[in-house]
Write an enzyme that holds these catalytic residues in place. Structure first.
Site, PDB file in Angstrom:
ATOM      1  N   GLY A  58     -30.710 -18.379  67.165  1.00 59.36           N
ATOM      2  CA  GLY A  58     -29.374 -18.055  67.657  1.00 59.36           C
ATOM      3  C   GLY A  58     -28.350 -18.598  66.668  1.00 59.36           C
ATOM      4  N   ALA A  59     -27.333 -17.755  66.381  1.00 55.06           N
ATOM      5  CA  ALA A  59     -26.432 -18.038  65.261  1.00 55.06           C
ATOM      6  C   ALA A  59     -25.767 -19.423  65.306  1.00 55.06           C
ATOM      7  CB  ALA A  59     -25.362 -16.946  65.208  1.00 55.06           C
ATOM      8  N   ARG A 100     -33.186 -18.958  57.204  1.00 58.06           N
ATOM      9  CA  ARG A 100     -33.099 -17.610  57.796  1.00 58.06           C
ATOM     10  C   ARG A 100     -31.897 -16.925  57.164  1.00 58.06           C
ATOM     11  NH1 ARG A 100     -33.682 -16.680  64.064  1.00 58.06           N
ATOM     12  NH2 ARG A 100     -34.232 -14.587  63.378  1.00 58.06           N
ATOM     13  N   ASP A 246     -24.698 -12.250  64.886  1.00 55.36           N
ATOM     14  CA  ASP A 246     -25.156 -13.194  63.873  1.00 55.36           C
ATOM     15  C   ASP A 246     -24.261 -13.185  62.639  1.00 55.36           C
ATOM     16  OD1 ASP A 246     -28.030 -14.043  64.930  1.00 55.36           O
ATOM     17  OD2 ASP A 246     -27.623 -11.962  65.425  1.00 55.36           O
ATOM     18  N   ASN A 257     -26.292  -7.765  64.641  1.00 54.80           N
ATOM     19  CA  ASN A 257     -26.863  -8.462  65.807  1.00 54.80           C
ATOM     20  C   ASN A 257     -28.311  -8.036  65.969  1.00 54.80           C
ATOM     21  OD1 ASN A 257     -26.437 -10.339  67.976  1.00 54.80           O
ATOM     22  ND2 ASN A 257     -26.583  -8.622  69.401  1.00 54.80           N
ATOM     23  N   LYS A 258     -28.983  -8.642  66.934  1.00 54.24           N
ATOM     24  CA  LYS A 258     -30.412  -8.402  67.152  1.00 54.24           C
ATOM     25  C   LYS A 258     -30.729  -6.914  67.191  1.00 54.24           C
ATOM     26  CE  LYS A 258     -32.984 -10.884  67.350  1.00 54.24           C
ATOM     27  NZ  LYS A 258     -33.632 -11.201  66.055  1.00 54.24           N
TER      28      LYS A 258
HETATM   29  O1  MRU Z   1     -33.560 -13.898  66.029  1.00 50.71           O
HETATM   30  P1  MRU Z   1     -32.647 -14.721  66.858  1.00 50.71           P
HETATM   31  O2  MRU Z   1     -33.163 -15.012  68.221  1.00 50.71           O
HETATM   32  O3  MRU Z   1     -32.150 -15.957  66.151  1.00 50.71           O
HETATM   33  O4  MRU Z   1     -31.417 -13.768  66.973  1.00 50.71           O
HETATM   34  C1  MRU Z   1     -30.196 -14.235  67.337  1.00 50.71           C
HETATM   35  C2  MRU Z   1     -29.862 -13.627  68.597  1.00 50.71           C
HETATM   36  O5  MRU Z   1     -30.295 -14.129  69.620  1.00 50.71           O
HETATM   37  C3  MRU Z   1     -29.029 -12.476  68.676  1.00 50.71           C
HETATM   38  O6  MRU Z   1     -28.911 -11.669  67.621  1.00 50.71           O
HETATM   39  C4  MRU Z   1     -27.765 -12.845  69.402  1.00 50.71           C
HETATM   40  O7  MRU Z   1     -27.358 -11.766  70.097  1.00 50.71           O
HETATM   41  C5  MRU Z   1     -26.713 -13.381  68.510  1.00 50.71           C
HETATM   42  S1  MRU Z   1     -26.941 -15.040  68.135  1.00 50.71           S
HETATM   43  C6  MRU Z   1     -25.649 -15.718  68.969  1.00 50.71           C
END
Ligand code: MRU
Length: 368
Positions: A58-59, A100, A246, A257-258
């Protein structure tokens, strides 16, 4: 946020720092929701490893982890020569930066820490400044999330059905979260509503983390298959979408984003459903001029070809974490971790300074 474990309720942050032990303390997110465990990284390499292997993800959470990891690395240096200290610090910075690639928060967080450290004249001063600046970043992350909650809460009206994707909750930040901040603020204001959590294949952060968070906070919710959102939208069963990000490009308004976020934005647009993105300022990238330049993490195909879960345990003890293969044994997979949503599909960006159109983010440049 408060977590209930074996009957006791306690407040936890996702990321903290133990200055006595020079250790970063993290919630082991790969075990959730089946087991709640704190882990401590002993040096900056272990901290970077925890980011890469997604012990913490998570960012905002990896931003704070990187900031503390930089302070941890700085504080581990022995000696008084500034040139050697700076060479060491650069190694620490690069290791954490490459843990990452897609989220910009770790880079922004570490840049803030380095800027603060530059005011110190000795190694010892810089070490102290690093710890203070990393702690400040973590506090600011919480403050930003709180402000996002205040600005975003009016969007959630009585009886609404809100869709969210992945986990941009408190586990993705130091506390509170971004996409979840308006949810928790609307709940605190006494409104009743329902949240749909996309399961978010392949790692299922929605099914495991967001659903666990919402359950912990007593928010009405259900997990849906990623492919179910279009159907629910077409039947008028989703009123609002709020996701995190992110990396948001301050110059263009594009949102990384994801993986699967872009699909949801296209669907929301097709059905006239408002689509919001909630972010702290550390998620804004002021450098890149196009979403095509965003480094998209290419993850292991194993995540798509199978799934992680927990085997049944004995009594209230969780079972062993296990991977099961789902796909045809000989097949391989492609697994981009993130996608990019263009500004025309986004109704607004919920920031600590209010809700802005994606192309108006420039107003925030230079704000803290
Ligand atoms: O791969 P992750 O779990 O680190 O991805 C991040 C996320 O959970 C999402 O993209 C999220 O919506 C944004 S992070 C605040």
């Amino acid at each position: 946020m408060n977590v209930t474990l074996r009957g006791g309720r306690r407040h936890h942050r996702t990321v903290t720092f133990d200055p006595m032990a020079n250790a970063v303390v993290l919630i082991e997110q790969r075990l959730l929701p089946h087991e709640f465990r704190l882990v401590r990284t002993q040096d900056y390499r272990e901290t970077a490893e925890a980011i890469t292997t997604m012990v913490v993800r998570g960012a905002g959470a990896i931003g704070a982890t990187a900031a503390f990891g930089l302070a941890q690395g700085a504080r581990a240096f022995r000696g008084t020569r500034l040139d050697r200290f700076e060479a060491h610090l650069e190694r620490v910075y690069q290791t954490l930066k490459h843990a990452r690639p897609t989220a910009v928060d770790p880079v922004n967080a570490m840049n803030e820490v380095r800027k603060a450290m530059a005011l110190g004249e000795t190694v010892a001063e810089r070490q102290d400044l690093a710890f203070a600046a990393a702690s400040r970043f973590a506090e600011e992350d919480i403050e930003h999330c709180r402000a996002i909650g205040e600005h975003g809460a009016p969007l959630i009206r009585e009886g609404m059905r809100v869709l969210t994707h992945c986990n941009a909750g408190w586990l993705a930040f130091v506390d509170i979260g971004t996409a979840t901040a308006p949810i928790y603020a609307a709940q605190a204001a006494g409104r009743k509503f329902h949240v749909y959590c996309d399961e978010t294949r392949p790692r299922c952060q929605g099914a495991s983390l967001t659903a666990w968070e919402l359950a912990q906070q007593g928010v009405s919710h259900q997990v849906i298959a990623d492919s179910a959102a279009g159907f629910l939208m077409s039947r008028g069963e989703i009123d609002l979408v709020i996701v995190g990000s992110d990396r948001v490009l301050g110059r263009t308004g594009e949102v990384a984003n994801k993986i699967g976020t872009y699909t949801k934005a296209v669907l929301a647009h097709r059905h006239g459903i408002p689509f919001y993105v909630a972010i702290p300022l550390s998620t804004i990238d002021w450098e890149l001029g196009s979403g095509l330049e965003i480094p998209i993490e290419d993850r292991s195909g194993d995540e798509v070809l199978g799934a992680w879960g927990t085997l049944p345990g004995k009594g209230d003890k969780p079972g062993r974490r296990a991977y099961v293969r789902i796909a045809n044994p000989g097949s391989t997979a492609r697994n981009p971790g993130f996608d990019v949503t263009p500004p025309e599909l986004i109704t607004g960006i919920i920031t600590p300074h209010g809700i802005l159109k994606p192309k108006a983010l420039g107003k925030l440049r230079g704000k803290g």
